[in-house]
Design an enzyme around this catalytic site. Structure first.
Site, PDB file in Angstrom:
ATOM      1  N   LYS A 115      11.925  -2.636 -29.002  1.00 17.01           N
ATOM      2  CA  LYS A 115      11.671  -3.713 -28.040  1.00 17.01           C
ATOM      3  C   LYS A 115      12.763  -3.820 -26.989  1.00 17.01           C
ATOM      4  O   LYS A 115      12.503  -4.225 -25.859  1.00 17.01           O
ATOM      5  CB  LYS A 115      11.489  -5.055 -28.764  1.00 17.01           C
ATOM      6  CG  LYS A 115      10.181  -5.113 -29.538  1.00 17.01           C
ATOM      7  CD  LYS A 115       9.775  -6.533 -29.875  1.00 17.01           C
ATOM      8  CE  LYS A 115       8.388  -6.539 -30.514  1.00 17.01           C
ATOM      9  NZ  LYS A 115       8.029  -7.828 -31.082  1.00 17.01           N
ATOM     10  N   LYS A 207       0.808   2.952 -33.415  1.00 15.72           N
ATOM     11  CA  LYS A 207       0.336   1.722 -34.059  1.00 15.72           C
ATOM     12  C   LYS A 207      -0.547   0.931 -33.094  1.00 15.72           C
ATOM     13  O   LYS A 207      -0.252   0.872 -31.899  1.00 15.72           O
ATOM     14  CB  LYS A 207       1.585   0.911 -34.432  1.00 15.72           C
ATOM     15  CG  LYS A 207       1.374  -0.205 -35.397  1.00 15.72           C
ATOM     16  CD  LYS A 207       2.707  -0.887 -35.700  1.00 15.72           C
ATOM     17  CE  LYS A 207       3.242  -1.626 -34.476  1.00 15.72           C
ATOM     18  NZ  LYS A 207       4.435  -2.437 -34.762  1.00 15.72           N
ATOM     19  N   LYS A 210      -0.231  -5.244 -29.626  1.00 13.71           N
ATOM     20  CA  LYS A 210      -0.563  -6.184 -28.558  1.00 13.71           C
ATOM     21  C   LYS A 210      -0.095  -5.675 -27.217  1.00 13.71           C
ATOM     22  O   LYS A 210      -0.617  -6.084 -26.182  1.00 13.71           O
ATOM     23  CB  LYS A 210       0.139  -7.539 -28.819  1.00 13.71           C
ATOM     24  CG  LYS A 210      -0.339  -8.267 -30.058  1.00 13.71           C
ATOM     25  CD  LYS A 210       0.596  -9.444 -30.415  1.00 13.71           C
ATOM     26  CE  LYS A 210       0.125 -10.147 -31.681  1.00 13.71           C
ATOM     27  NZ  LYS A 210       1.080 -11.110 -32.231  1.00 13.71           N
TER      28      LYS A 210
HETATM   29  P1  TYM Z   1       3.601  -9.887 -35.637  1.00 15.01           P
HETATM   30  O1  TYM Z   1       3.272 -11.179 -34.992  1.00 15.01           O
HETATM   31  O2  TYM Z   1       3.999  -8.733 -34.779  1.00 15.01           O
HETATM   32  O3  TYM Z   1       2.367  -9.411 -36.508  1.00 15.01           O
HETATM   33  C1  TYM Z   1       1.729 -10.291 -37.423  1.00 15.01           C
HETATM   34  C2  TYM Z   1       1.334  -9.529 -38.684  1.00 15.01           C
HETATM   35  O4  TYM Z   1       0.440  -8.471 -38.343  1.00 15.01           O
HETATM   36  C3  TYM Z   1       0.908  -7.256 -38.915  1.00 15.01           C
HETATM   37  N1  TYM Z   1       0.544  -6.137 -38.032  1.00 15.01           N
HETATM   38  C4  TYM Z   1      -0.152  -5.063 -38.425  1.00 15.01           C
HETATM   39  N2  TYM Z   1      -0.655  -4.719 -39.625  1.00 15.01           N
HETATM   40  C5  TYM Z   1      -1.335  -3.551 -39.692  1.00 15.01           C
HETATM   41  N3  TYM Z   1      -1.521  -2.730 -38.631  1.00 15.01           N
HETATM   42  C6  TYM Z   1      -1.023  -3.027 -37.411  1.00 15.01           C
HETATM   43  N4  TYM Z   1      -1.214  -2.221 -36.368  1.00 15.01           N
HETATM   44  C7  TYM Z   1      -0.297  -4.254 -37.277  1.00 15.01           C
HETATM   45  N5  TYM Z   1       0.317  -4.862 -36.230  1.00 15.01           N
HETATM   46  C8  TYM Z   1       0.820  -6.013 -36.717  1.00 15.01           C
HETATM   47  C9  TYM Z   1       2.413  -7.427 -39.005  1.00 15.01           C
HETATM   48  O5  TYM Z   1       2.989  -6.552 -39.945  1.00 15.01           O
HETATM   49  C10 TYM Z   1       2.529  -8.872 -39.397  1.00 15.01           C
HETATM   50  O6  TYM Z   1       2.390  -9.017 -40.794  1.00 15.01           O
HETATM   51  N6  TYM Z   1       8.214 -10.587 -37.421  1.00 15.01           N
HETATM   52  C11 TYM Z   1       6.813 -10.859 -37.652  1.00 15.01           C
HETATM   53  C12 TYM Z   1       6.481 -12.344 -37.710  1.00 15.01           C
HETATM   54  C13 TYM Z   1       7.329 -13.134 -38.658  1.00 15.01           C
HETATM   55  C14 TYM Z   1       7.236 -13.120 -40.067  1.00 15.01           C
HETATM   56  C15 TYM Z   1       8.216 -14.059 -40.524  1.00 15.01           C
HETATM   57  C16 TYM Z   1       6.433 -12.437 -40.975  1.00 15.01           C
HETATM   58  C17 TYM Z   1       8.300 -14.007 -38.304  1.00 15.01           C
HETATM   59  N7  TYM Z   1       8.845 -14.582 -39.440  1.00 15.01           N
HETATM   60  C18 TYM Z   1       8.398 -14.295 -41.879  1.00 15.01           C
HETATM   61  C19 TYM Z   1       6.635 -12.693 -42.330  1.00 15.01           C
HETATM   62  C20 TYM Z   1       7.614 -13.608 -42.771  1.00 15.01           C
HETATM   63  C21 TYM Z   1       6.016 -10.250 -36.508  1.00 15.01           C
HETATM   64  O7  TYM Z   1       6.523 -10.022 -35.442  1.00 15.01           O
HETATM   65  O8  TYM Z   1       4.698 -10.112 -36.778  1.00 15.01           O
END
Ligand code: TYM
Length: 344
Positions: A115, A207, A210
């Site tokens: 990022k 992957k 978004k």
């Molecule tokens: P974020 O918002 O990028 O994504 C949310 C969830 O979606 C999953 N994900 C995917 N799973 C499978 N294939 C994909 N292509 C894919 N893209 C996204 C992510 O693994 C995630 O589970 N840092 C985290 C948010 C967060 C969080 C936390 C998660 C903040 N605090 C505490 C767990 C516990 C994030 O950016 O997810």
């Protein structure tokens, strides 16, 4: 007591990866665990406002992720649904963790490197410290299980390292204050199912995300039936028919991805999907995948539209959830303060 915590960022459109890798799994855990599901709005502002769209877009997107949680089947009466910034304890504990985590640990985080890009000096301090806030999100509830997609694995390992170091650094004080040997649990990642890493529909080595400039690379949770059908029909494949066994997917990332998506949507496995479609051409398989995807996703999109039409209701869900989350977080934060030696 076993407790689940997970979060989703309100940035841009939710896509099929978010749904199959995370939100659908959140729903499944509700019968077994006490669950806390959070729209992590404080994480969303770690990049420039032009990236996340500014204040109005952040508010809209926070409500949309909440609507997706509810539409997918998360029950806000039995479990907790809220947005992160309403519970100040997350930020408070994150500061303590900033003083526990080492620069070297954070420097290794691949998501930061991706990022921040080439111009790391221009990245926000918040983007660098992101994983300590994530550790705080989880540990301020002493959560034991965290369902996520594969891409969050490294952050969860760091969360365990932070918990471990806090428990060690303050061992004597923890014993004095609580009588126990450790304050924080070593959280288990829950990375399960056939779609822990959903790939781009245009490129099986990337992957689904978004931020991909091509909308054809992903299925958004708000896409209508025609758009879903078009995106699946245009999805990249190879010329061979589908194999009848999983081993036959090796070296065929696009085929593997579509079969994984089918399996996850059908609550099935790759092996079962291939038992049914082995030997079929992609045209046949894609037609079946379109029907399945539309049948599973269109009702969620419709329910999201219905829910977002009443922002007052969503805001009330978030406020109630935040009150209940705070009731769990506040006594844990009070314990942390006592352990660290902050007078109150
Ligand atoms: P974020 O918002 O990028 O994504 C949310 C969830 O979606 C999953 N994900 C995917 N799973 C499978 N294939 C994909 N292509 C894919 N893209 C996204 C992510 O693994 C995630 O589970 N840092 C985290 C948010 C967060 C969080 C936390 C998660 C903040 N605090 C505490 C767990 C516990 C994030 O950016 O997810």
């Amino acid at each position: 007591r076993e407790r689940v915590f997970s979060g989703v960022q309100p940035t841009g459109n939710l896509h099929l990866g978010n749904y199959l890798g995370a939100i659908k799994r959140f729903v499944a855990l509700q019968d077994t665990f006490e669950c806390i599901y959070c729209v992590v709005d404080m994480h969303a502002i770690t990049q420039a406002p032009s990236v996340w769209g500014g204040p109005a877009e952040l508010a809209r997107s926070t409500r949309e992720v909440t609507a997706a949680f509810l539409a997918a089947g998360i029950d806000p009466d039995r479990h907790i649904v809220f947005n992160q910034s309403q519970v100040g304890e997350h930020a408070e504990l994150a500061w303590v963790f900033n003083c526990v985590a080492r620069m070297g640990w954070l420097n290794r985080m691949t998501q930061f490197k991706e990022k921040a890009g080439k111009h790391r000096e221009n990245a926000s301090v918040g983007l660098f410290a992101y994983p300590t806030l994530m550790a705080a999100d989880i540990l301020v509830y002493k959560a034991t299980h965290v369902p996520v997609g594969e891409d969050q694995k490294q952050h969860l390992e760091l969360t365990r390292d932070i918990a471990q170091k806090f428990n060690t650094d303050f061992a004597d004080s923890i014993r004095r204050v609580t009588g126990a040997d450790a304050l924080f649990p070593l959280t288990e990642p829950v990375i399960q199912g056939p779609a822990t890493r959903v790939m781009s529909l245009r490129d099986g080595s990337k992957k689904m995300s978004k931020s991909d400039p091509s909308d054809y690379s992903r299925i958004n949770l708000t896409d209508d039936a025609d758009t879903i059908a078009q995106k699946i029909r245009k999805a990249k494949t190879d010329p061979e028919p589908l194999p009848s066994e999983e081993a036959g997917l090796d070296g065929r990332p696009e085929a593997d991805n579509l079969v994984g998506i089918y399996a996850a949507l059908a609550d099935s496995t790759r092996a079962d999907v291939l038992a049914e479609f082995g030997g079929a051409q992609f045209s046949t398989f894609k037609a079946a995948l379109v029907d399945l995807a539309v049948a599973k996703l269109a009702p969620i999109a419709a329910e999201m539209r219905r829910l977002t039409a009443d922002p007052g209701h969503i805001d009330r869900v978030l406020r109630t959830g935040a009150d209940r989350a705070r009731a769990i977080a506040a006594p844990i934060m009070a314990e942390v303060k006592q352990v660290v030696g902050f007078l109150r």
